[in-house]
Design an enzyme around this catalytic site. Structure first.
Site, PDB file in Angstrom:
ATOM      1  N   GLY A  14     -12.543   2.175  19.327  1.00 39.35           N
ATOM      2  CA  GLY A  14     -12.369   3.628  19.351  1.00 39.35           C
ATOM      3  C   GLY A  14     -13.460   4.309  20.169  1.00 39.35           C
ATOM      4  O   GLY A  14     -14.329   3.651  20.748  1.00 39.35           O
ATOM      5  N   LEU A  16     -16.069   6.293  19.285  1.00 40.86           N
ATOM      6  CA  LEU A  16     -17.437   6.111  18.802  1.00 40.86           C
ATOM      7  C   LEU A  16     -17.792   4.631  18.742  1.00 40.86           C
ATOM      8  O   LEU A  16     -18.902   4.235  19.116  1.00 40.86           O
ATOM      9  CB  LEU A  16     -17.600   6.749  17.417  1.00 40.86           C
ATOM     10  CG  LEU A  16     -19.031   6.686  16.910  1.00 40.86           C
ATOM     11  CD1 LEU A  16     -19.942   7.578  17.750  1.00 40.86           C
ATOM     12  CD2 LEU A  16     -19.108   7.067  15.445  1.00 40.86           C
ATOM     13  N   ASP A  38      -8.707  -5.645   9.389  1.00 46.19           N
ATOM     14  CA  ASP A  38      -8.222  -4.326   8.980  1.00 46.19           C
ATOM     15  C   ASP A  38      -9.109  -3.859   7.831  1.00 46.19           C
ATOM     16  O   ASP A  38      -9.255  -4.585   6.835  1.00 46.19           O
ATOM     17  CB  ASP A  38      -6.753  -4.440   8.540  1.00 46.19           C
ATOM     18  CG  ASP A  38      -6.121  -3.076   8.345  1.00 46.19           C
ATOM     19  OD1 ASP A  38      -6.751  -2.205   7.702  1.00 46.19           O
ATOM     20  OD2 ASP A  38      -4.998  -2.871   8.845  1.00 46.19           O
ATOM     21  N   ILE A  39      -9.673  -2.675   7.952  1.00 42.23           N
ATOM     22  CA  ILE A  39     -10.605  -2.177   6.933  1.00 42.23           C
ATOM     23  C   ILE A  39      -9.919  -2.044   5.575  1.00 42.23           C
ATOM     24  O   ILE A  39     -10.559  -2.068   4.528  1.00 42.23           O
ATOM     25  CB  ILE A  39     -11.245  -0.821   7.375  1.00 42.23           C
ATOM     26  CG1 ILE A  39     -12.407  -0.413   6.479  1.00 42.23           C
ATOM     27  CG2 ILE A  39     -10.219   0.289   7.419  1.00 42.23           C
ATOM     28  CD1 ILE A  39     -13.702  -1.058   6.800  1.00 42.23           C
ATOM     29  N   ALA A  62     -10.861   5.301  11.103  1.00 40.34           N
ATOM     30  CA  ALA A  62     -10.448   6.511  10.374  1.00 40.34           C
ATOM     31  C   ALA A  62      -8.977   6.755  10.615  1.00 40.34           C
ATOM     32  O   ALA A  62      -8.401   6.293  11.605  1.00 40.34           O
ATOM     33  CB  ALA A  62     -11.234   7.736  10.840  1.00 40.34           C
ATOM     34  N   TYR A 127      -7.374  15.872   5.307  1.00 37.39           N
ATOM     35  CA  TYR A 127      -8.321  15.036   6.060  1.00 37.39           C
ATOM     36  C   TYR A 127      -9.747  15.224   5.542  1.00 37.39           C
ATOM     37  O   TYR A 127     -10.443  14.261   5.209  1.00 37.39           O
ATOM     38  CB  TYR A 127      -8.235  15.381   7.551  1.00 37.39           C
ATOM     39  CG  TYR A 127      -9.340  14.768   8.392  1.00 37.39           C
ATOM     40  CD1 TYR A 127      -9.455  13.393   8.527  1.00 37.39           C
ATOM     41  CD2 TYR A 127     -10.278  15.579   9.044  1.00 37.39           C
ATOM     42  CE1 TYR A 127     -10.468  12.825   9.299  1.00 37.39           C
ATOM     43  CE2 TYR A 127     -11.286  15.019   9.822  1.00 37.39           C
ATOM     44  CZ  TYR A 127     -11.380  13.647   9.942  1.00 37.39           C
ATOM     45  OH  TYR A 127     -12.387  13.090  10.688  1.00 37.39           O
ATOM     46  N   LYS A 131     -12.175  12.525   3.611  1.00 37.69           N
ATOM     47  CA  LYS A 131     -13.477  12.088   4.156  1.00 37.69           C
ATOM     48  C   LYS A 131     -14.598  12.378   3.159  1.00 37.69           C
ATOM     49  O   LYS A 131     -15.515  11.581   3.001  1.00 37.69           O
ATOM     50  CB  LYS A 131     -13.754  12.773   5.504  1.00 37.69           C
ATOM     51  CG  LYS A 131     -12.809  12.398   6.624  1.00 37.69           C
ATOM     52  CD  LYS A 131     -12.876  10.936   7.027  1.00 37.69           C
ATOM     53  CE  LYS A 131     -14.004  10.636   7.980  1.00 37.69           C
ATOM     54  NZ  LYS A 131     -13.907   9.254   8.545  1.00 37.69           N
TER      55      LYS A 131
HETATM   56  N1  LIG Z   1     -12.710  12.289  16.929  1.00 37.16           N
HETATM   57  C1  LIG Z   1     -13.313  13.335  16.372  1.00 37.16           C
HETATM   58  O1  LIG Z   1     -13.239  14.458  16.869  1.00 37.16           O
HETATM   59  C2  LIG Z   1     -14.140  13.160  15.119  1.00 37.16           C
HETATM   60  C3  LIG Z   1     -14.796  14.292  14.577  1.00 37.16           C
HETATM   61  C4  LIG Z   1     -15.555  14.132  13.410  1.00 37.16           C
HETATM   62  C5  LIG Z   1     -15.648  12.877  12.817  1.00 37.16           C
HETATM   63  N2  LIG Z   1     -14.990  11.821  13.362  1.00 37.16           N
HETATM   64  C6  LIG Z   1     -15.093  10.520  12.701  1.00 37.16           C
HETATM   65  O2  LIG Z   1     -15.742   9.605  13.569  1.00 37.16           O
HETATM   66  C7  LIG Z   1     -15.213   8.298  13.375  1.00 37.16           C
HETATM   67  C8  LIG Z   1     -14.815   7.692  14.707  1.00 37.16           C
HETATM   68  O3  LIG Z   1     -13.833   8.524  15.323  1.00 37.16           O
HETATM   69  P1  LIG Z   1     -13.263   8.171  16.774  1.00 37.16           P
HETATM   70  O4  LIG Z   1     -12.961   9.459  17.441  1.00 37.16           O
HETATM   71  O5  LIG Z   1     -14.139   7.170  17.443  1.00 37.16           O
HETATM   72  O6  LIG Z   1     -11.883   7.468  16.348  1.00 37.16           O
HETATM   73  P2  LIG Z   1     -10.877   6.612  17.258  1.00 37.16           P
HETATM   74  O7  LIG Z   1     -11.240   6.723  18.692  1.00 37.16           O
HETATM   75  O8  LIG Z   1      -9.496   6.988  16.822  1.00 37.16           O
HETATM   76  O9  LIG Z   1     -11.169   5.117  16.810  1.00 37.16           O
HETATM   77  C9  LIG Z   1     -10.761   4.624  15.565  1.00 37.16           C
HETATM   78  C10 LIG Z   1     -10.952   3.123  15.591  1.00 37.16           C
HETATM   79  O10 LIG Z   1     -10.635   2.614  14.305  1.00 37.16           O
HETATM   80  C11 LIG Z   1      -9.695   1.563  14.452  1.00 37.16           C
HETATM   81  N3  LIG Z   1      -8.901   1.533  13.223  1.00 37.16           N
HETATM   82  C12 LIG Z   1      -8.079   2.486  12.724  1.00 37.16           C
HETATM   83  N4  LIG Z   1      -7.588   2.101  11.536  1.00 37.16           N
HETATM   84  C13 LIG Z   1      -8.137   0.894  11.285  1.00 37.16           C
HETATM   85  C14 LIG Z   1      -8.038  -0.019  10.205  1.00 37.16           C
HETATM   86  N5  LIG Z   1      -7.234   0.237   9.149  1.00 37.16           N
HETATM   87  N6  LIG Z   1      -8.751  -1.190  10.246  1.00 37.16           N
HETATM   88  C15 LIG Z   1      -9.537  -1.473  11.332  1.00 37.16           C
HETATM   89  N7  LIG Z   1      -9.654  -0.661  12.392  1.00 37.16           N
HETATM   90  C16 LIG Z   1      -8.972   0.511  12.353  1.00 37.16           C
HETATM   91  C17 LIG Z   1      -8.914   1.891  15.693  1.00 37.16           C
HETATM   92  O11 LIG Z   1      -8.316   0.729  16.213  1.00 37.16           O
HETATM   93  P3  LIG Z   1      -6.799   0.785  16.800  1.00 37.16           P
HETATM   94  O12 LIG Z   1      -6.826   1.750  17.918  1.00 37.16           O
HETATM   95  O13 LIG Z   1      -6.534  -0.631  17.198  1.00 37.16           O
HETATM   96  O14 LIG Z   1      -5.964   1.237  15.624  1.00 37.16           O
HETATM   97  C18 LIG Z   1     -10.061   2.394  16.589  1.00 37.16           C
HETATM   98  O15 LIG Z   1     -10.784   1.283  17.111  1.00 37.16           O
HETATM   99  C19 LIG Z   1     -14.082   8.444  12.347  1.00 37.16           C
HETATM  100  O16 LIG Z   1     -14.570   8.143  11.072  1.00 37.16           O
HETATM  101  C20 LIG Z   1     -13.726   9.917  12.395  1.00 37.16           C
HETATM  102  O17 LIG Z   1     -13.208  10.392  11.165  1.00 37.16           O
HETATM  103  C21 LIG Z   1     -14.246  11.924  14.502  1.00 37.16           C
END
Ligand SMILES: NC(=O)c1ccc[n+]([C@@H]2O[C@H](COP(=O)([O-])OP(=O)(O)OC[C@H]3O[C@@H](n4cnc5c(N)ncnc54)[C@H](OP(=O)(O)O)[C@@H]3O)[C@@H](O)[C@H]2O)c1
Length: 294
Positions: A14, A16, A38-39, A62, A127, A131
């Site tokens: 993802g 981050l 898978d988490i 997430a 959401y 969290k």
């Molecule tokens: N994006 C934002 O604006 C934002 C803002 C505040 C906080 N956050 C938090 O920051 C964190 C990272 O966000 P991000 O934007 O980097 O998210 P992201 O780009 O959507 O990445 C999520 C990652 O988690 C993996 N994933 C999803 N479900 C899974 C599962 N059940 N088991 C194992 N892997 C799984 C996905 O893999 P696949 O693609 O293969 O499913 C992907 O590698 C999250 O906790 C999010 O809530 C994000």
């Protein structure tokens, strides 16, 4: 202080997660892909911890499509709360430190100034509630944990469950000459993933357990963030200003949720630079990728 290694990252593909993989370049790192770990699969996670014995597990997974979480709260709780709780319990039992990510959406936006780690959460959406539940569940497994709250994360990658990030999407629309409508009354702290990853790495290296706000410094609205990107990219699209109607919408979102940190400085960790510097680095990388493709 001895380096914390090996480091394990779930969700490493993802935005981050990939930025953390880059931030840990040269360090002992395990980054099993989603298809291998898978988490939500507690048995698989336990086997992974037993086999690989990481010093810290960093959870970047997430279910964070806010509209989908509202529609499917049971999925939001399964991924963002129950799986996080189980992972924290397994880590505590295996004496592995546990880090997980949270969000500015744990706040209601009514405070009128940036939220610090000392401010009380009051999430408005499924959401945000899921969290916050994840945070509370993690804290009960002992002190060896990190909860990093982020806001408006973006990188070159985009997210797997939402597609292109906001800034990439509006830049592409502007380049195609498409009309744009962007929310003006929602203020946040846009966060360039590589900057957040550096802060998270440093906090974990310093063993600064606890809850930390990790964003680029400062605050802006979605409209002004897009305007800054257009100006720096030499674009001048017509943009209609929208007002996010918090109470007419299916999903209630905080209208003012910038984050500020008091805990990072107290732990001797320098925070990320301003959101403008984050945006400029993102745009420089974007321009370089486009030039390489041309
Ligand atoms: N994006 C934002 O604006 C934002 C803002 C505040 C906080 N956050 C938090 O920051 C964190 C990272 O966000 P991000 O934007 O980097 O998210 P992201 O780009 O959507 O990445 C999520 C990652 O988690 C993996 N994933 C999803 N479900 C899974 C599962 N059940 N088991 C194992 N892997 C799984 C996905 O893999 P696949 O693609 O293969 O499913 C992907 O590698 C999250 O906790 C999010 O809530 C994000």
């Amino acid at each position: 202080m001895a380096p914390i290694e090996p480091i394990a990252i779930v969700g490493a593909s993802g935005q981050l997660g990939a930025a953390l993989v880059a931030a840990y370049a040269g360090r002992a790192l395990l980054a099993p892909p989603h298809r291998e770990l898978d988490i939500e699969d507690g048995a698989a996670l336990e086997a992974f911890l037993t086999a690989s014995r990481p010093a810290v597990l960093i959870n970047c997974t997430a279910f964070h499509n806010v509209d989908e979480c509202e529609r499917l709260p049971e999925r939001a709780f399964a991924v963002n709360a129950l799986a996080v709780d189980r992972a924290a319990a397994l880590c505590a039992a295996a004496r592995v430190a546990f880090a997980t990510m949270s969000t500015d959406y744990v706040f209601d936006g009514a405070l009128g100034r940036p939220y610090t780690e000392a401010d009380a959460p009051n999430p408005l959406s499924a959401y945000g509630i899921s969290k916050l539940a994840g945070e509370l569940l993690v804290r009960r497994h002992g002190p060896a944990h990190y909860i990093f709250r982020l806001s408006g994360v973006y990188s070159a990658l985009g997210t797997s469950n939402k597609g292109y990030t906001f800034v990439e999407r509006v830049l592409q629309q502007a380049e195609r000459g498409e009309p744009l409508r962007i929310v003006r009354n929602m203020t946040f702290s846009p966060t360039f993933a590589p900057h957040a990853a550096r802060v998270i790495r440093d906090a974990i290296d310093a063993r600064a357990y606890g809850t930390h706000h990790v964003t680029n410094a400062g605050a802006t609205t979605w409209y002004d963030f897009a305007a800054a990107a257009f100006a720096r990219a030499g674009l001048a699209p017509a943009v209609e200003e929208l007002q996010y109607d918090n109470y007419g919408s299916a999903v209630k979102r905080p209208l003012y949720s910038p984050l500020a940190s008091t805990t990072l400085a107290a732990a001797g960790i320098s925070g990320a630079p301003t959101w403008e510097i984050g945006l400029e680095e993102f745009l420089a990388g974007r321009a370089a990728r486009k030039a390489a493709l041309a």
